[in-house]
Scaffold this motif. Structure first.
Motif, PDB file in Angstrom:
ATOM      1  N   GLY A 693      37.166  36.202  44.030  1.00 42.98           N
ATOM      2  CA  GLY A 693      37.892  35.728  42.848  1.00 42.98           C
ATOM      3  C   GLY A 693      37.883  36.754  41.726  1.00 42.98           C
ATOM      4  N   SER A 694      36.786  37.486  41.574  1.00 35.54           N
ATOM      5  CA  SER A 694      36.711  38.495  40.524  1.00 35.54           C
ATOM      6  C   SER A 694      37.589  39.703  40.811  1.00 35.54           C
ATOM      7  CB  SER A 694      35.255  38.935  40.333  1.00 35.54           C
ATOM      8  OG  SER A 694      34.794  39.593  41.509  1.00 35.54           O
ATOM      9  N   LEU A 695      37.843  39.980  42.106  1.00 35.66           N
ATOM     10  CA  LEU A 695      38.660  41.147  42.465  1.00 35.66           C
ATOM     11  C   LEU A 695      40.153  40.852  42.472  1.00 35.66           C
ATOM     12  CD1 LEU A 695      36.471  42.525  45.397  1.00 35.66           C
ATOM     13  CD2 LEU A 695      36.622  43.412  43.061  1.00 35.66           C
ATOM     14  N   CYS A 696      40.501  39.547  42.339  1.00 35.63           N
ATOM     15  CA  CYS A 696      41.915  39.154  42.397  1.00 35.63           C
ATOM     16  C   CYS A 696      42.428  38.576  41.085  1.00 35.63           C
ATOM     17  CB  CYS A 696      42.129  38.125  43.516  1.00 35.63           C
ATOM     18  SG  CYS A 696      41.720  38.750  45.159  1.00 35.63           S
ATOM     19  N   THR A 697      41.740  38.810  40.009  1.00 36.97           N
ATOM     20  CA  THR A 697      42.182  38.240  38.731  1.00 36.97           C
ATOM     21  C   THR A 697      43.405  38.976  38.215  1.00 36.97           C
ATOM     22  OG1 THR A 697      40.705  39.722  37.523  1.00 36.97           O
ATOM     23  CG2 THR A 697      39.821  37.557  38.122  1.00 36.97           C
TER      24      THR A 697
END
Length: 823
Positions: A693-697
């Motif tokens: 989730g942090s890499l796809c914000t």
């Protein structure tokens, strides 16, 4: 003349001194001729007027100089004054001596100077009548004075006094008749002016008559306690007839009261007139006994009605200024024309009606409003006014404390505004401190009330304020000097420590502060190591070394880890020295029990990374036998260089170790499914969702994701984002490690409660071991004294039951509310 005690001279010198003084006095008396008076009798001011009138000094005691006539000196032996210390009507005579023998012998040879007493008295009566009538004396003042002296020397002082008393009665009665006649013909102001003129005239004449009969006043009157002096005789007669008058006394009182009422309503009055008339009443002993009571009673009635109307219809600040104005006016009246004795009765009466009667209304209606609106001057005025009453400041102090409790409770209990809780409390503290210093003059009672108010509301919501203070401090230490100077940050720490003092559960603050400090140290989030150590020193000063020992050991581990890093860099086992690896490796060795408990996460590291871990572990265990290392991959950080063909330049990503493992999977493939990523990385499902989730914000989209952007599922596919763009060379991707998860918060709270249980158990065992046997209520009382955090009786009962089950203590068989220690 001086009334100081004489020095001890040889007898001849002393006799010569006395003779010289006697001659000077007689010479002075010889200079008095007709209406031209040069008085050395201590209180007569005389002058030559067209009508032969005589003026007296207002004080009656001040000697004045005048022109002297040089006359031929008669035989001084005919005068009998041997002591010249003569003072005013309120003075005393020092070393008064009997008349000279020359006068007595003369009286024996020629009885009363050749004249009988009736003849002498007739002359004195005529002179007295002339004085009262304002006429020119027919005989010189010297002659009249001598006749009184001769009469006294020949034992006619009683007759002279009684005759003079009758004359006073007649003339004062006539004087009173004039005043009474005008009482009904004039208005108040005119009548007061008339009375003032008449009184001044009577005083001047009485003083002159006293000068003529001075020998009688200083011998016969002075030596008899039941005999009034000549001045007092005139005052007594005047008071008697004024009290017996039908209208005069009442008219004077009414006139004075009406004039004062006019001035209070804003009109101009003749203050000099009021002062003189009130002084007259004081001389006649009618001021304190009669007029003052009426004056104070009218004042009380006036301000009772006026203040009630004002407080009902005006704002409190306006009422405070009204009270201040009225008090200043009354003090000004006392200073200008009222007698000084009135102060003790008038001011307490005014304060009672204007302040004491309405103080609860002022406090209830004005305190909260004035603090909220920052009306500093009005608050200071209210404080100064309430200082004048016995219960004013305690009532204001109570309202001040309740205000703090009410405002603070709103801040603490609003769960929607937890993020702003600490800043709001700091603002409230600043406002309260300003009020304390500026308005309440740093009154210790108000300081105690403020402390009690803050301590009350900040502990209304268990644990949360302590947690939020720790998090606020964490936020400011991360930002550090970027948002404030070192001096400002130091002051902020001091203000936060003040709030920290009010917290009962300081162990909650300690737990959250330690957790946040660990992250700042491990993730290099601290803006300043000096600021961190300064805060640690302040906590140590505040709470003692025991409170900060673990925190200090965390800094020690950081220093030791640097030494490990330096030594490992030069060690042959370092892969960088053998394989020429391009990776830079850094390690932190944490002592278990000092740092917050971290749960290791399973992860499959790339071979280039795992070789470093294996090499360092071999190096460490070879130097420290018996020690084991557990790798915390979830706390690691990496800097990854990324080359994008479309950008034509490289980027540096600052990511966590878990994020690094996922990103390195896309070096060989452009697209992977969720399951493939999980299998290749070995990361647990919940942790993997956070990483992906942090890499796809939207803010920093390093990977593209299929499906809904808001949700992650096992069916999602992730691909390399070749279109990634950023202006910065170093890109900080969402730092998931720095964010506190609900699980972490819950775990910290559970740790606090577990530590509290141990402390409660230890306190109970310690108390029971000392006391051996104790009843339930007394045991609870002793426990509360030893614990530093709040605890409920229900929690204590559970811990007692636990200790009974573990055979640390037992209930008494005969008394169930009593416990016995089990050795």
């Amino acid at each position: 003349m001086s009334d100081q005690p004489r020095r001890k001279y040889p007898r001849r010198v002393q006799q010569a001194q006395e003779e010289n003084e006697r001659r000077q006095t007689i010479e002075t008396l010889r200079d008095i001729s007709d209406i031209q008076y040069i008085s050395k009798l201590a209180f007569v001011e005389t002058y030559t007027g067209t009508n032969g009138a005589v003026r007296m000094d207002d004080m009656g005691d001040k000697a004045l100089s005048a022109r002297r006539k040089k006359l031929a000196k008669p035989d001084r032996s005919s005068f009998g004054l041997q002591n010249q210390t003569l003072e005013g009507k309120k003075g005393t005579i020092k070393n008064f001596r009997p008349l000279a023998s020359t006068v007595a012998s003369q009286a024996e040879n020629q009885p009363i100077g050749g004249e009988s007493y009736p003849v002498i008295w007739q002359q004195l009566r005529e002179a007295t009548d002339m004085v009262f009538d304002g006429m020119k004396l027919s005989q010189p003042f010297e002659t009249l004075y001598t006749k009184v002296e001769i009469a006294v020397a020949n034992k006619f002082e009683q007759s002279t006094y009684q005759d003079l008393k009758e004359l006073f009665r007649i003339h004062v009665a006539q004087w009173m008749g004039k005043v009474e006649a005008q009482s009904g013909a004039m208005d108040d102001s005119q009548f007061l002016k008339f009375v003032e003129v008449q009184w001044q005239d009577l005083c001047q004449k009485t003083k002159l008559i006293r000068c003529i009969f001075l020998v009688l006043d200083r011998t016969y009157c002075l030596n008899r306690a039941d005999t009034l002096g000549i001045w007092d005789l005139g005052i007594h007669m005047c008071r008697k007839y004024l009290e017996e008058s039908e209208n005069a006394e009442k008219k004077i009182f009414q006139g004075l009261l009406r004039e004062v009422a006019k001035e209070r309503s804003g009109d101009q009055v003749d203050r000099a007139l009021l002062k003189n008339v009130m002084r007259m009443l004081a001389e006649l002993s009618l001021y304190e006994g009669k007029f003052e009571e009426s004056f104070v009673r009218d004042t009380k009635n006036l301000y009772r009605a006026e203040s009630q109307d004002f407080i009902d219809n005006r704002p409190v600040p306006e009422y405070l200024r009204y009270v201040e104005k009225r008090l200043k006016e009354e003090v000004d009246r006392i200073d200008n024309y009222l007698q000084i004795s009135t102060r003790k009765k008038l001011l307490p009466t005014v304060e009672a009606e204007l302040i004491e009667v309405h103080q609860k209304t002022m406090i209830a209606k004005g305190t909260d409003m004035m603090i909220d609106d920052k009306r500093i001057e009005d608050l200071a005025l209210m404080y100064s006014l309430l200082c004048r009453t016995a219960e004013g400041l305690p009532e204001l102090c109570k309202a001040f404390r309740e205000y703090i409790k009410k405002k603070g409770r709103v801040i603490v209990m609003d769960e929607q505004q937890d993020k702003n809780m600490v800043s709001e409390m700091l603002n409230l503290k600043l406002r309260i401190d300003e009020v304390l210093h500026t308005c309440f003059k740093d009154d210790s009672n108000f300081k105690d009330a403020a402390r009690e108010g803050f301590e009350h509301f900040i502990n209304q919501r268990a644990n949360r304020p302590a947690e939020m203070i720790a998090k606020y401090l964490d936020m400011r230490l991360k930002a550090g000097n970027k948002e404030a100077t070192e001096e400002e940050l130091d002051k902020l720490m001091d203000r936060l420590l003040i709030l920290f003092r009010y917290i009962h559960g300081k162990d909650v603050f300690e737990a959250f502060y330690k957790k946040d400090l660990a992250k700042r140290l491990l993730l290099s989030l601290s803006a300043s190591q000096d600021a961190e150590k300064l805060m640690l020193a302040k906590l140590k000063t505040e709470c003692g070394a025991g409170f900060t020992s673990r925190l200090e050991n965390m800094f020690r581990d950081c220093e030791i880890s640097k030494d490990y890093q330096t030594a490992f860099a030069e060690h042959p086992a370092n892969p960088k020295n053998t394989t020429k690896s391009s990776l830079d490796f850094a390690v932190m060795v944490l002592t278990q029990g000092i740092w917050p408990p971290y749960t290791p996460i399973n992860v499959t590291l790339p071979p280039d990374m795992s070789v470093y871990l294996t090499s360092f572990q071999s190096y460490y265990t070879s130097n420290h036998n018996g020690r084991t290392l557990k790798w915390l991959a979830n706390m690691g950080q990496c800097r990854v260089k990324a080359n994008y063909a479309g950008l034509g330049t490289a980027k540096e990503f600052q990511v966590s170790q878990l994020q690094t493992v996922v990103l390195l999977l896309f070096n060989n493939v452009d697209e992977m499914t969720y399951s493939e990523i999980q299998q290749a990385s070995g990361i647990e499902e919940e942790e993997l969702k956070r990483v992906l989730g942090s890499l796809c914000t939207d803010k920093v989209r390093v990977l593209n994701k299929s499906g809904a952007a808001a949700n992650l599922s096992r069916e999602d596919t992730f691909s390399y984002n070749a279109d990634f763009k950023s202006k910065a060379y170093r890109v900080k991707i969402n730092a998931i490690q720095a964010q506190e998860t609900p699980e972490e918060q819950h775990k910290t709270e559970e740790g606090v409660m577990a530590d509290r249980q141990y402390q409660i158990d230890a306190a109970i065992v310690r108390i029971m071991k000392t006391r051996k046997s104790l009843k339930h209520a007394l045991l609870l009382s002793e426990i509360y004294k030893q614990l530093r955090f709040p605890v409920t009786p229900h929690d204590l009962k559970k811990r007692i039951e636990s200790l009974i089950e573990r055979d640390y203590m037992a209930r008494d068989k005969e008394e169930q509310t009593q416990y016995n220690y089990v050795a």
